[in-house]
Design a protein around this motif. Sequence first.
Motif, PDB file in Angstrom:
ATOM      1  N   PRO A  56       0.802  -1.230   0.000  1.00 26.58           N
ATOM      2  CA  PRO A  56       0.000   0.000   0.000  1.00 26.58           C
ATOM      3  C   PRO A  56       0.833   1.278   0.000  1.00 26.58           C
ATOM      4  O   PRO A  56       0.384   2.307  -0.498  1.00 26.58           O
ATOM      5  N   ARG A  59       1.331   2.137  -3.526  1.00 33.90           N
ATOM      6  CA  ARG A  59       0.114   2.439  -4.272  1.00 33.90           C
ATOM      7  C   ARG A  59      -0.397   3.840  -3.931  1.00 33.90           C
ATOM      8  O   ARG A  59      -0.188   4.338  -2.829  1.00 33.90           O
ATOM      9  N   GLY A  60      -1.092   4.418  -4.884  1.00 32.70           N
ATOM     10  CA  GLY A  60      -1.708   5.720  -4.646  1.00 32.70           C
ATOM     11  C   GLY A  60      -0.766   6.850  -4.991  1.00 32.70           C
ATOM     12  O   GLY A  60      -0.846   7.422  -6.070  1.00 32.70           O
ATOM     13  N   ILE A  63       2.127   4.801  -7.518  1.00 30.17           N
ATOM     14  CA  ILE A  63       1.507   4.189  -8.684  1.00 30.17           C
ATOM     15  C   ILE A  63      -0.003   4.311  -8.545  1.00 30.17           C
ATOM     16  O   ILE A  63      -0.593   3.808  -7.590  1.00 30.17           O
ATOM     17  N   GLU A  86     -10.751  10.665   0.601  1.00 36.96           N
ATOM     18  CA  GLU A  86      -9.894   9.587   1.104  1.00 36.96           C
ATOM     19  C   GLU A  86      -8.534   9.603   0.397  1.00 36.96           C
ATOM     20  O   GLU A  86      -7.484   9.484   1.026  1.00 36.96           O
ATOM     21  N   ALA A  87      -8.599   9.775  -0.933  1.00 32.56           N
ATOM     22  CA  ALA A  87      -7.364   9.807  -1.716  1.00 32.56           C
ATOM     23  C   ALA A  87      -6.538  11.045  -1.374  1.00 32.56           C
ATOM     24  O   ALA A  87      -5.317  10.961  -1.192  1.00 32.56           O
ATOM     25  N   ILE A  90      -4.823  10.607   1.992  1.00 33.29           N
ATOM     26  CA  ILE A  90      -3.663   9.713   1.973  1.00 33.29           C
ATOM     27  C   ILE A  90      -2.420  10.460   1.498  1.00 33.29           C
ATOM     28  O   ILE A  90      -1.354  10.360   2.095  1.00 33.29           O
ATOM     29  N   ARG A  94       0.954  11.301   3.771  1.00 30.23           N
ATOM     30  CA  ARG A  94       2.277  10.835   3.358  1.00 30.23           C
ATOM     31  C   ARG A  94       3.226  12.004   3.144  1.00 30.23           C
ATOM     32  O   ARG A  94       4.402  11.919   3.483  1.00 30.23           O
ATOM     33  N   GLU A 188      -3.628  12.028  -5.987  1.00 29.73           N
ATOM     34  CA  GLU A 188      -2.504  11.503  -5.208  1.00 29.73           C
ATOM     35  C   GLU A 188      -1.173  11.799  -5.888  1.00 29.73           C
ATOM     36  O   GLU A 188      -0.127  11.375  -5.400  1.00 29.73           O
TER      37      GLU A 188
ATOM     38  N   ARG B 244      -7.712  -0.311  -3.000  1.00 30.06           N
ATOM     39  CA  ARG B 244      -6.327  -0.747  -2.795  1.00 30.06           C
ATOM     40  C   ARG B 244      -5.362   0.210  -3.484  1.00 30.06           C
ATOM     41  O   ARG B 244      -4.319   0.550  -2.953  1.00 30.06           O
ATOM     42  N   MET B 245      -5.750   0.641  -4.705  1.00 30.91           N
ATOM     43  CA  MET B 245      -4.852   1.486  -5.488  1.00 30.91           C
ATOM     44  C   MET B 245      -4.746   2.904  -4.940  1.00 30.91           C
ATOM     45  O   MET B 245      -3.926   3.680  -5.383  1.00 30.91           O
ATOM     46  N   LYS B 246      -5.636   3.262  -3.993  1.00 28.84           N
ATOM     47  CA  LYS B 246      -5.471   4.549  -3.334  1.00 28.84           C
ATOM     48  C   LYS B 246      -4.309   4.503  -2.358  1.00 28.84           C
ATOM     49  O   LYS B 246      -3.854   5.531  -1.877  1.00 28.84           O
ATOM     50  N   GLY B 247      -3.907   3.267  -2.013  1.00 31.11           N
ATOM     51  CA  GLY B 247      -2.856   3.114  -1.021  1.00 31.11           C
ATOM     52  C   GLY B 247      -3.411   2.822   0.355  1.00 31.11           C
ATOM     53  O   GLY B 247      -2.683   2.909   1.343  1.00 31.11           O
ATOM     54  N   LEU B 248      -4.695   2.498   0.429  1.00 29.51           N
ATOM     55  CA  LEU B 248      -5.275   2.143   1.728  1.00 29.51           C
ATOM     56  C   LEU B 248      -4.704   0.810   2.187  1.00 29.51           C
ATOM     57  O   LEU B 248      -4.424  -0.066   1.375  1.00 29.51           O
ATOM     58  N   SER B 249      -4.560   0.666   3.508  1.00 32.23           N
ATOM     59  CA  SER B 249      -4.055  -0.598   4.024  1.00 32.23           C
ATOM     60  C   SER B 249      -5.149  -1.658   3.917  1.00 32.23           C
ATOM     61  O   SER B 249      -6.327  -1.335   3.761  1.00 32.23           O
ATOM     62  N   ASP B 250      -4.742  -2.920   4.008  1.00 30.81           N
ATOM     63  CA  ASP B 250      -5.688  -4.028   3.862  1.00 30.81           C
ATOM     64  C   ASP B 250      -6.859  -3.886   4.833  1.00 30.81           C
ATOM     65  O   ASP B 250      -7.994  -4.190   4.490  1.00 30.81           O
ATOM     66  N   LYS B 256     -13.742  -1.269   5.515  1.00 28.39           N
ATOM     67  CA  LYS B 256     -14.537  -0.124   5.090  1.00 28.39           C
ATOM     68  C   LYS B 256     -15.172  -0.406   3.725  1.00 28.39           C
ATOM     69  O   LYS B 256     -16.381  -0.496   3.602  1.00 28.39           O
TER      70      LYS B 256
END
Lengths: 349, 341
Positions: A56, A59-60, A63, A86-87, A90, A94, A188, B244-250, B256
Motif C-alpha cells: 500500500p 500504491r496511490g 503508482i 480519502e485519496a 492519503i 504521506r 494523489e 487498494r490502489m489509493k494506497g489504503l491498508s488491507d 470499510k
Amino acid sequence: MAPGRVVGIVGETGSGKSTLGQSIPRLLPEPPARIRQGRIVFQGSDLLSIPKWKMPIVRGTSIGMIFQEPINSLNPAFRVSDQLIEAVRIRKLRESGEAELFRPTEGFDYSKDRPVDPKEAIGRTFLPSAPEGRRPRAGRTSEELRKDALEYLRLVRINDPETILDLYPHELSGGMRQRIMIAMALSEKPTLLIADEPTSALDITIQAQVLTLMKELMDEVNTSILFISHDLGVIAEMADDVGVMYAGGIVEFGPVAEVFERPAHPYTKGLLESVPNRYKADGPLPSLPGSVPNLARLPSGCPFHPRCVFARPPCEPDPGPALEPVKGAPAGSNRRAACYYSEEVVRLK
Amino acid sequence: MGRSKVDLAIFVGKRVVWFVPVLFGLITITFFAGHASVRNPCAVWVGPHASPDTVRNCIEYFGVNRPVWDQYTGYLSNLFQGNWGKDPQGGQPVLPIILTLFPATIELLLAALFLMVVLGIPLGVIAANAGGRWPDHLVRLFYLGGWATPAYLGAVVLAIGIGPVLGLPNSGDFSSTPDPGWQLTHMSILDSILRLDTGALVDAIAHLILPAASLALLNLGIATRMTRSSMLEVLPLDYVKTARMKGLSDFWVLYKHALRNSLISTVTVLGTTAGSLLSWIVVVEEIFLWPGIGKYAFDSILSYNFAGTLGVVVFFAIVVVVANLVSDVLYGVLDPRVEWR
C-alpha cells in the motif's frame, strides 16, 4: 518507461494487457496469481522484494490506476466526496510524514538497469516524528480536504463540482464516473499512472471527451502513463511509445509513430492491416488467420509462428525469439522486436 | 418513492399497519390450536388431588365448557379492552407479568445479537480474506461446530463446563437483587447504569455473558457464513481494487470498502435470525434460569396457561416484526440505491 512519457500497451483480448497492468502494483490476488520470474523495477527498487503487506505504501502516491469499467470502479456505498477525500487525505498524510511514503532511490540512473534493495528505499523515508514547528493536522481539516477535492473535480472539467461531490456513484453517468476516477488517481499525484482501457466501456462521444481530457491533463501533470488499450487509433493518439502484446508477452516495442509506420514484427503488421480503413472500401477486411492461443498451452518457440506468414523452421523450437533491438531501424530509435526476421519485416512496405 | 424522511416514515407506517392482520391471524391460530389440543385444562389447573367439586367449580369459573367460538370472541373483546386474561393457577393478570419479564428477554436477545455481530462478522471477513487457506478452514470448523450443536447441549456445556472455569455465574438469579423501586426498565444492565451502580452493572454483565454467549456461539455461523460469501463476491470487484490502489491498508480496504457492501446481505439474514433466536431463547432461559419471557412461555405451555401463551405469542410476534423492520431500514441505510417503497 522514462519519466513523463506515455507508453501504450496494445493487444487483442486475452493477450495479458490487464494482467500486466495489475501485476505492477501487485494487485493480482496471490494465490492464484504468482510472479514466477523477473523483476518489477520501479524508481530503482524491485517491487517484488517488498513484502506484500507493505505494498500500500507504493500504491496511490507512487503508482495510481484507472480501471476499465467506471460502473464498477467507484464504491456504490459511499458518496463521491468520501471516496475522493480519502485519496486526498492519503497523499497529505504521506507528504506530511505522518504516513510512510515510498521514495525513489536517490540518484537512480534510468539508463542503467540497477535495482536497489527496496528496504533501503522505504526505510529511509521513515520520518522519526513530525518535523519541528509543524501544526498537527495542518491542511487536513474537513473543509480543506473538501476544497482540495473540489479542485481536482474542476481539474477534470466537471461543472458544478459542489453538487457532484455530494452525490452517490449511481447518480452519475459513465463518463462522469470515469472523470471522477481520473480525478481520484491524479489527486494523489502518482509518479506512474496505469490507465487500463479507461475509455473502452464508454460510448463513442464520451470516449472522445475523456480522451481529450486525458490528453490535456498529460500536459498539466507530470506523470508517466502506462496506457492500456485494444484500440490502435487510441494508442496512436495518446502514446509516445507502444508495446504490442501477444499471448502474454511483448512482441514489439518502440516509438509509436515508427512502430505503426513500419512494424518489425509480423503480428504488429497483421494487426495494423486488419484495421478498417474507410478509403479502401473494396474487398473483404483483411484479418489474421487463426485465433489467440490458449495461454495454458502455448505453441513451442515463437508463440505466433502457427499464424505467421513469415514462419520458417527456426521459429518452431524452444526457446523462441527474445525481444531484441531491430537491426536496420533508424539509429537511436530504441526499437525492439521478438522476431528472427524483424530486419526483413521492417523493410517491407 | 425516494429516500427522504417522509418516504421512510410512510414505509415504516405501512409495515406497522400490515402487522395488525398478521397479529390477528396469529392470535386466532394459537387460540384454536391451544384449545383444540386440550380437552379439559381444569384437570391440570386444580391438580391431580382435587375433588370433583373443585374441578366442576373450575370449569364453571373459567367457562371452559362453553363453545370454543364463544371463548374466542370473549378473549378478543377482553383483549381490545386491555385485559389479556389471568393465569388460571395464580390468578395474576398476564400482561403485567409479561411486561416485567419481556425486557429481560430483549436484553438477552440484544446481547446475543451484539456478540453475533462483533464476533461473527469479523470472523467472516477473516475467512473470506484467507480464501481457502488455514484461517478459512478454522473459522468454518468453528461456526459449523456451533451451528451443528443443539442449544440444550451447547448451553449446558457452557453452564457447567466453561462457566465455573471462568468464574462466571451460571444462572440468571442475581446475587445483588436490585432495589425494586429502581427497576425502571427491567433490564438489569440498563437499570444499573441508570442507578450509576457499578457493582450491579458488573454483576448484571457477568450473569448475562453465559446465556448470551450460548445463544450467540451456536447461531453466529449464519452471520459468519453470510459475511464470508458476500465478501468473496465483493473482493474481486473493481471498486475494491480502486480502494487498494489509493494506497489504503488491507484493514481499511476490507473493513470499510468491502465490508460495507457485504453487510447488506448479512443484515438481512440477521433480521430473520433475531426472530428464530426466540425459539432458542426458550431453551436457554430455562437452562440458565433467566427471568425472561421465554422461561415464562415454557411454564405457561406446561400448565395450559392459555392467556400467558397467547400473550407471549403476541410479544414474540412484535419482536419478529420489529427485527425485520429494523433490518429493512438498515438495508436502505447501507445501500444508497435503495428507495423506500
